[in-house]
Design a protein around this motif. Structure first.
Motif: not given
Ligand SMILES: Cc1cc2nc3c(=O)[nH]c(=O)nc-3n(C[C@H](O)[C@H](O)[C@H](O)COP(=O)(O)OP(=O)(O)OC[C@H]3O[C@@H](n4cnc5c(N)ncnc54)[C@H](O)[C@@H]3O)c2cc1C
Length: 545
Positions: A50, A52, A132, A157, A313, A326
């Motif tokens: 990830e 973030r 979220q 990635v 998504d 979601l």
């Protein structure tokens, strides 16, 4: 603009990454994290990549965590943790109000919305309203707690290669350094701009709405006393100055607002005026963040290439009205999670993974269609002359608005059929049966309480579960034997003393790890091995990709 809180994790070093892992998950948003939880709880080793480090509070996006997602959180043992972290308890409000402004006239009201009210036996967990980031932060913690799961932040990635035996994934850090990780499977949960989707040559098909929307989070101490309509989870603002929807983020004067038809430059220039237009009174507000977006109705042209799958998504986008994006992605993660685990543990058959697309694509497609319907009547379409006038014409206009709102918007706020009654009836894994009132192959197992606070779902095993409602003792043993012969974990839940046969409409119900019914009948099957093979994706192969 003010600041927003965020929780952070240290950047992972490329050198600390494992060289190989069973499943690599690209993207640690809610869907990638949910996939890792489903896999990790089943003992599969997982690496989540990830970019973030922190979960930003600037774009709260999803607020509606629906009943089905809550049922999964309960199965994972974290529903209570999520509710404890949610800033607004369910008891706070179950209403949606349409009004000319927060300080203006009420036009219409819906109660018991978005699955926030329990309905007897129908489900064990109500929905929960929460930003979220609350869910993402919890899922990050849970992934980190699971042995065998690693969340590596600060990395992305960038490239994917595969052959029949493995996927080789290139992971890059911010300085451009690269490492290669080999995985048995790769999940592309990397959101709308998915690198994984590009790498497998899939693309979104569908449409893009033209209307720009401008979201903001703001702090406004002193606003609540001006609100004429009492607590609500959403206020739909119907006036010409600021057609919008808005609601509280917490009990500390933080609000979210989505203004409709406002391009980003205009939103940034006139944010305070938009907030006042929605409030209907001067507001002492501080804008904390903004979030421009447009609705998209798009579905990837395929969800799989060999050992690589798309979920969330990265695979599908729908307008947010009704709160399904979601939640649908969590459904993808669950479907894929148990199937990958079954294959990695040796009991999943050669067609099990192909059933992911066969089961989830119709659901994703339906969600896009229904969410698009929800977008047909928004505050912008409901404004009318005199709506805010204290005159007979005003009263008439408000009554007409109420009728139209009730007619056009009820389906959006009372959508439990879309949330709970999804049925994988065309799946190659389920065994069709004559329709019983009650359990239906492909559908979610009808819920019952087995005792105070004890859901039937709490008694299901991690693999298949055979519910015995009405059958002679031991008559189901050949089914148990057929399962054990091919390594399929199967628990038996003998519910005969509870007289639940009328509720389930069958004497025996075979339930999958995702709580969907695989097979049901009044008598044990003549060929139990064929039933078990079908359910584990080793039956006659209609759906090989
Ligand atoms: C205004 C608004 C309101 C919404 N409200 C709701 C609601 O009430 N209910 C609901 O169900 N849904 C709602 N949604 C939709 C919801 O926000 C999304 O469906 C959800 O974020 C999808 O989760 P995801 O994990 O699939 O994707 P994302 O949240 O986009 O996460 C993808 C992750 O992948 C990471 N990533 C990107 N590129 C790479 C890469 N190359 N390698 C590795 N990782 C990468 C990103 O950093 C990100 O963390 C709303 C959306 C909007 C716009």
């Amino acid at each position: 603009m003010g600041s927003v809180n965020a929780s952070s994790r240290p950047v992972a070093q490329l050198t600390s990454l494992p060289r190989s892992v069973q499943v690599l998950v690209a993207g640690g948003g809610p869907v990638g994290l949910a996939a890792a939880v489903e896999l990790g709880r089943r003992g599969v080793s997982c690496l989540v990549i990830e970019p973030r480090e922190e979960v930003s509070h600037a774009r709260p996006r999803c607020k509606t965590v629906n009943v089905r997602t809550m049922e999964h959180l309960r199965r994972w043992g974290i529903a209570d943790r999520f509710r404890a972290a949610a800033p607004l308890p369910v008891s706070w409000s179950k209403d949606i109000v349409f009004c000319t402004s927060l300080a203006g006239y009420e036009l219409s009201r819906f109660t018991g919305v978005l699955g926030l009210a329990l309905e007897g036996d129908r489900f064990p967990e109500t929905g929960q309203q929460a930003p979220q980031y609350v869910l993402e932060e919890l899922l990050r913690d849970v992934v980190t707690e699971l042995p065998g799961c690693t969340l590596a932040t600060g990395l992305r990635v960038t490239a994917v290669e595969q052959d029949p035996d493995a996927v080789r994934v290139t992971v890059q850090d911010r300085a451009g350094g690269q490492a290669r990780v080999e995985a048995e499977y790769l999940l592309g949960c990397d959101g709308p701009r998915s690198a994984v989707r590009d790498q497998i040559g899939a693309r979104y098909v569908g449409e893009h709405a033209l209307r720009p929307n401008f979201g903001m989070v703001f702090s406004a101490p002193g606003l609540w006393p001006q609100v004429k309509h009492g607590p609500a989870v959403q206020f739909w603002i119907v006036n010409d100055r600021t057609p919008a929807l808005m609601g509280p983020m917490d009990r500390n004067d933080t609000w979210w607002i989505i203004t409709l038809g406002v391009p980003p430059e205009l939103g940034r220039r006139t944010g305070m005026s938009l907030i006042e237009g929605a409030a209907g009174v001067p507001v002492d507000a501080r804008i904390l963040s903004d979030d421009p977006w447009t609705a998209r109705m798009q579905l990837a042209d395929r969800l799989r290439s060999g050992r690589v799958f798309l979920a969330g998504d990265a695979a599908h986008l729908n307008p947010p009205f009704g709160g399904h994006g979601l939640n649908t992605g969590i459904g993808d993660a669950v479907d894929l999670g148990w199937k990958l685990a079954a294959v990695l543990q040796g009991w999943g058959g050669p067609q099990l993974l192909a059933s992911y697309e066969a089961e989830r694509r119709p659901v994703q497609d339906r969600v896009i269609r229904e969410a698009s319907e929800n977008m047909k009547t928004l505050s912008t379409d409901l404004t009318a002359a005199s709506l805010d006038d204290d005159t007979e014409a005003g009263r008439q206009a408000r009554r007409a608005a109420d009728r139209r709102i009730q007619q056009d918007k009820a389906a959006e706020f009372h959508a439990l059929d879309l949330v709970l009654d999804l049925c994988y009836d065309s799946s190659p894994l389920v065994v069709p049966a004559a329709l019983h009132p009650g359990a239906r192959p492909g559908a979610r197992l009808p819920h019952v309480w087995l005792g105070p606070g004890r859901s039937v779902y709490d008694s299901l095993g991690p693999g298949l579960t055979l519910l015995v409602l009405d059958a002679p003792t031991g008559s189901w043993e050949p089914l148990v034997h057929a399962a054990s012969k091919v390594g399929v974990p199967l628990d038996v839940l003998d519910l005969r003393p509870r007289d639940l046969r009328p509720r389930y409409g069958a004497g025996l119900v075979l339930v999958r790890p995702d709580q969907h019914v695989a097979w049901c009948a009044d008598a044990p099957p003549a060929d139990p091995a064929a039933i078990i093979d079908r359910v584990r994706g080793a039956g006659p192969n209609r759906f090989i990709l």
